[in-house]
Scaffold this active site. Structure first.
Site, PDB file in Angstrom:
ATOM      1  N   THR A 118      31.597  11.017 -22.345  1.00  0.00           N
ATOM      2  CA  THR A 118      30.801  10.161 -22.469  1.00  0.00           C
ATOM      3  C   THR A 118      29.946   9.666 -23.628  1.00  0.00           C
ATOM      4  O   THR A 118      29.155  10.635 -23.805  1.00  0.00           O
ATOM      5  CB  THR A 118      28.808  10.037 -20.553  1.00  0.00           C
ATOM      6  OG1 THR A 118      29.598  11.017 -20.124  1.00  0.00           O
ATOM      7  CG2 THR A 118      28.577   9.413 -21.451  1.00  0.00           C
ATOM      8  N   LYS A 193      28.989   2.770 -16.876  1.00  0.00           N
ATOM      9  CA  LYS A 193      28.459   4.353 -16.561  1.00  0.00           C
ATOM     10  C   LYS A 193      27.198   3.900 -17.651  1.00  0.00           C
ATOM     11  O   LYS A 193      26.249   4.543 -16.638  1.00  0.00           O
ATOM     12  CB  LYS A 193      29.612   5.238 -17.105  1.00  0.00           C
ATOM     13  CG  LYS A 193      28.318   6.792 -17.206  1.00  0.00           C
ATOM     14  CD  LYS A 193      28.689   7.889 -17.152  1.00  0.00           C
ATOM     15  CE  LYS A 193      28.106   8.667 -17.277  1.00  0.00           C
ATOM     16  NZ  LYS A 193      28.954   9.832 -16.610  1.00  0.00           N
ATOM     17  N   LYS A 268      20.249  12.270 -22.243  1.00  0.00           N
ATOM     18  CA  LYS A 268      21.410  12.036 -23.056  1.00  0.00           C
ATOM     19  C   LYS A 268      22.247  10.253 -22.703  1.00  0.00           C
ATOM     20  O   LYS A 268      22.193   9.757 -23.712  1.00  0.00           O
ATOM     21  CB  LYS A 268      22.778  12.600 -22.884  1.00  0.00           C
ATOM     22  CG  LYS A 268      23.986  11.994 -23.702  1.00  0.00           C
ATOM     23  CD  LYS A 268      25.463  13.008 -23.128  1.00  0.00           C
ATOM     24  CE  LYS A 268      26.503  12.105 -23.359  1.00  0.00           C
ATOM     25  NZ  LYS A 268      27.868  13.030 -24.013  1.00  0.00           N
TER      26      LYS A 268
END
Ligand code: NAD
Length: 320
Positions: A118, A193, A268
């Site tokens: 990611t 995402k 994050k």
């Protein structure tokens, strides 16, 4: 996947100078380790590498062949799959650092670089651009589903790729996941995402504030749940990951907020969303606020707790 379901010879990209279907798997941590195990169980020839000796040892204990260097893992591979902590790690690995040759220069021509980490959308596009410029192919395929999904092979993959590369990677992604969605060109997987997780972060804060307000107003958790879960307040943060114990027995609130999805990972992902909001100039207010709230939550002890533990912060900071 059971033995009976395993393909005898998995098909993957077949490239000159590379072993058909051979995968170099870089980053054998909490996610990468079990993902690599599932590929091996399905019959893919995998050679793993990680900077941490303990991760290499754990991988070998699970039947994964390992190399001593990244270059050693990449030699002969048709696919270089990365599962790394950040975009900086990925770009450094692709380009190389002082004394370390870059993967793009080491790999056989036309290698498929599949990144499942990611990272920032801009970094994903930069990494793909570098790979293509070096004569390779690139796919970004970040995941949701956590360590449990990685172990069970039930991850969701959000994929940014050219259509022909999406087709090439789908069989191996289906070994590691139960849902594979082609979101668009390079960077689109990362974009999907972070957009999804921004919805999730904001909605968990909204649900948690509503429960604390309900407490102050004398509502039971069950009463608010019974109304909102069947009304317009319905969302995943409420009906699956409910931040109070009771209404949804499997939610982390029932086990003292053991993750689940850790606060550090939500912080994050919201930082990545914030970076994208800033670079695109979107007039968002709740996304940046959610990023700030989860940054504080993670810094003040919530990093290892499920992100639904944000409700305890809201309750503790409320006037009594
Ligand atoms: P982790 O820290 O457990 O694993 C990352 C591994 O990469 C480490 O073992 C590290 O030593 C290794 N590494 C770093 N640089 C390397 C290099 N140049 N070559 C080889 N190995 C290198 O992290 P994780 O939890 O497995 O997460 C990996 C990625 O997946 C992250 O981007 C994370 O945001 C994402 N993710 C994690 C979860 C989760 O629940 N843990 C869920 C979804 C997505």
């Amino acid at each position: 996947m059971s033995e009976a379901q395993q393909p005898e010879s998995p098909s993957g990209p077949v490239l000159s100078g590379a072993q058909p279907g051979a995968i170099a798997f870089l980053g054998l941590g909490h996610m990468g380790g079990p993902m690599a195990v599932n590929l091996v169980k399905a019959g893919y020839p995998v050679t793993g590498f990680d900077l941490m000796p303990a991760a290499l040892e754990a991988a070998r204990a699970h039947g994964i062949a390992t190399a001593d260097t990244a270059a050693g893992a990449v030699a002969g591979a048709a696919v270089v799959l990365t599962m790394l902590p950040s975009g900086r790690h990925l770009l450094d690995a692709y380009r190389g650092t002082a004394g370390q040759p870059g993967l793009l220069a080491t790999a056989a021509p036309d290698t498929l670089f599949l990144d499942c980490s990611t990272i920032n959308v801009d970094e994903a596009r930069e990494a793909a651009g570098l790979a293509v410029a070096a004569g390779h192919r690139a796919v970004d395929a970040p995941v949701s589903g956590g360590v449990v999904g990685a172990e069970a092979g039930t991850l969701t993959f959000m994929v940014g790729a050219r259509p022909e590369d999406f087709e090439s990677v789908t069989p191996m992604l289906e070994v590691m996941g139960k849902r594979v969605v082609h979101c668009g060109e390079h960077g689109a997987g990362q974009a999907a995402k972070i957009c999804n997780n921004m919805i999730l972060g904001v909605s968990m804060i909204a649900v948690s504030e509503a429960f604390v307000l309900g407490e102050k107003l004398g509502l039971t958790h069950q009463a608010l749940f019974d109304v909102a879960s069947a009304a317009s307040g319905q969302c995943w943060a409420l009906t699956t990951n409910c931040p109070v114990p009771g209404p949804v027995p499997a939610s982390p609130a029932n086990r003292d907020y053991q993750p689940g999805f850790a606060g550090a990972l939500m912080a994050k992902d919201l930082k990545l969303a914030l970076n994208a909001l800033e670079s695109t100039g979107v007039a968002a207010r709740l996304g940046p606020l959610a990023a700030e709230i989860y940054d504080t939550f993670a810094a003040e002890g919530g990093a290892g707790r499920d992100f639904s533990g944000i409700i305890t912060d809201i309750r503790d900071k409320s006037a009594h």
